[in-house]
Design an enzyme around this catalytic site. Structure first.
Site, PDB file in Angstrom:
ATOM      1  NE  ARG A  52       3.808  -0.328  10.028  1.00  0.00           N
ATOM      2  CZ  ARG A  52       3.298  -1.549  10.155  1.00  0.00           C
ATOM      3  NH1 ARG A  52       3.988  -2.601   9.769  1.00  0.00           N
ATOM      4  NH2 ARG A  52       2.110  -1.732  10.658  1.00  0.00           N
ATOM      5  CE1 TYR A 105      11.114  19.208  -5.481  1.00  0.00           C
ATOM      6  CE2 TYR A 105       9.551  17.614  -4.627  1.00  0.00           C
ATOM      7  CZ  TYR A 105      10.807  17.921  -5.117  1.00  0.00           C
ATOM      8  OH  TYR A 105      11.755  16.937  -5.225  1.00  0.00           O
ATOM      9  CG  ASP A 178       5.772  22.618   0.401  1.00  0.00           C
ATOM     10  OD1 ASP A 178       6.554  23.072   1.256  1.00  0.00           O
ATOM     11  OD2 ASP A 178       6.134  21.848  -0.510  1.00  0.00           O
ATOM     12  CE  LYS A 203      14.348  20.019  -0.201  1.00  0.00           C
ATOM     13  NZ  LYS A 203      15.240  19.338  -1.123  1.00  0.00           N
TER      14      LYS A 203
END
Ligand code: PLP
Length: 386
Positions: A52, A105, A178, A203
């Protein structure tokens, strides 16, 4: 003459040139183990203890992205772009004030308005492409984070990263960017003064519409970056090794995909600007775009793979146009090798700044004449059947 410092393009093409020590394979193995044997002294001197907090394959992809973004403090990969973005906000404390771009977004805007405020963050939205408005929204000594997206989805407005960094720094806040739609090929926000860069790696970084992933990169290995690392470690948002491997494979061709996709987006934007059924083309590469001069300064080698068009005839004509495409795929998302078209207002819902006649176009690597012909046919069909 031997050259010791290879370019980013060369390093990316070879995924940093790592060769598997045991087999001499040019593609390193995917590390899938979730647990690791302790040494006799009860320690973990290999640096790995559990799946993890860390994974070798994920680390390799992170090193590659950190190289592309010139991120001195490194990169962290997450299970999605949203997991990466929200980790930045989770590293703040309840009561902290945040300023975010009004055009951004939509799902992150919705999260900020609902979950982040429930958790005690105070969030204001500003038109960050207008620096006077950004300055007015930032409260010196109170604002802890300025979050911008540039070019911003789906209007492709441009925020001046260097100026936003100055405003944030003067107020004692961090600047996070971003940069999904610019990618490290066109813009390096850390170099322009940002503290954190975020990517929806789903993306163009991956580029093949087959991985959901997110990334953060940082300039300084400071207390805030360590809070973010702790958020990922404790909340378990790490990207899994198979996705990290695919992402690394995608990033090997990022330069050529991004260059081709941006060149095609520019050509489409120019051709669509004189189309009789297109009222407006939104693309920062066009001289008439309000953010063009700033984009020309802070983006190298192109203006990105995303553009939007507003069609004559309003929302109904836009939806009919999207329904009539044959080569473009009518689907959400962006940045893949296949071109996508989407009527955004019907996705983004209430509070969205997206006009109802807007179609968002993600430009892939197909033949540019085919892409234009498909849009031209669809626009004609969308207007004929009114
Ligand atoms: N940021 C931008 C600009 C996006 O377009 C998206 C997704 O479309 C995200 C963030 C969120 O990424 P993900 O879907 O991987 O969570």
């Amino acid at each position: 003459m031997s050259r010791k410092i290879w370019s980013k393009r060369s390093l990316a093409a070879q995924a940093m040139g790592k060769i598997d020590a045991q087999t001499r394979a040019v593609v390193p193995p995917i590390h899938v183990a979730t647990t690791f044997i302790r040494y006799e002294d009860n320690g973990y001197s290999s640096g790995f203890s559990y799946g993890r907090p860390d994974n070798e394959t994920t680390r390799e992809a992170e090193n590659m992205l950190a190289m592309l973004e010139e991120a001195r403090a490194g990169a962290l990969l997450f299970a999605s772009g949203m997991a990466a973005a929200t980790a930045v906000f989770h590293a703040l404390s309840p009561g902290d004030h945040v300023v975010a771009s009004k055009v951004m977004y939509w799902a992150l805007r919705a999260w900020l308005l609902t979950e982040a405020t429930r958790w005690g963050l105070r969030v204001d939205f500003a038109e960050t492409d207008d620096l006077a408005k950004l300055k007015e929204a930032v409260k010196p000594g109170v604002t802890k984070l300025v979050w911008i997206e540039t070019p911003s989805n789906p209007l492709w407005t441009i925020t001046d990263i260097a100026a936003a960094a100055e405003i944030a720094r003067a107020a004692g806040a961090k600047l996070a960017v971003d940069s999904t739609c610019a990618s490290p090929i066109h813009t390096r926000p850390l170099d322009l003064g940002a503290d954190i860069v975020m990517h929806a790696a789903t993306k163009v970084l991956n580029g093949h519409s087959d991985v959901v992933a997110g990334a953060l990169c940082a300039r300084e290995d400071d207390a805030f970056w360590n809070r973010i690392k702790n958020v990922r470690r404790s909340q378990g948002g790490i990207l899994g090794p198979f996705e990290a491997y695919l992402l690394m494979r995608g990033m090997r061709t990022l330069h050529i995909r991004q260059e081709r996709q941006s060149a095609s987006a520019m050509a489409l934007a120019e051709r669509l600007s004189s189309h009789p059924l297109v009222a407006r083309v939104l693309y920062p590469g066009l001289a008439q775009h309000p953010g063009h001069d700033i984009a020309a300064r802070q983006m190298d080698g192109g203006f990105g793979y995303m553009l939007s068009i507003q069609v004559t005839g309003g929302e109904a004509a836009a939806i009919r146009t999207a329904a009539a495409v044959e080569l473009y795929k009518r689907a959400t998302s962006l940045g893949g090798v296949e071109s996508l078209i989407e009527h955004r207002a019907s996705i983004e819902g209430v509070g969205s700044p997206c006009p109802p006649d807007l179609l968002r176009l993600s430009t892939g690597i197909e033949d540019i004449d085919d892409l234009y012909a498909d849009l031209d046919n669809a626009l004609r069909a969308g207007h004929a059947s009114a």
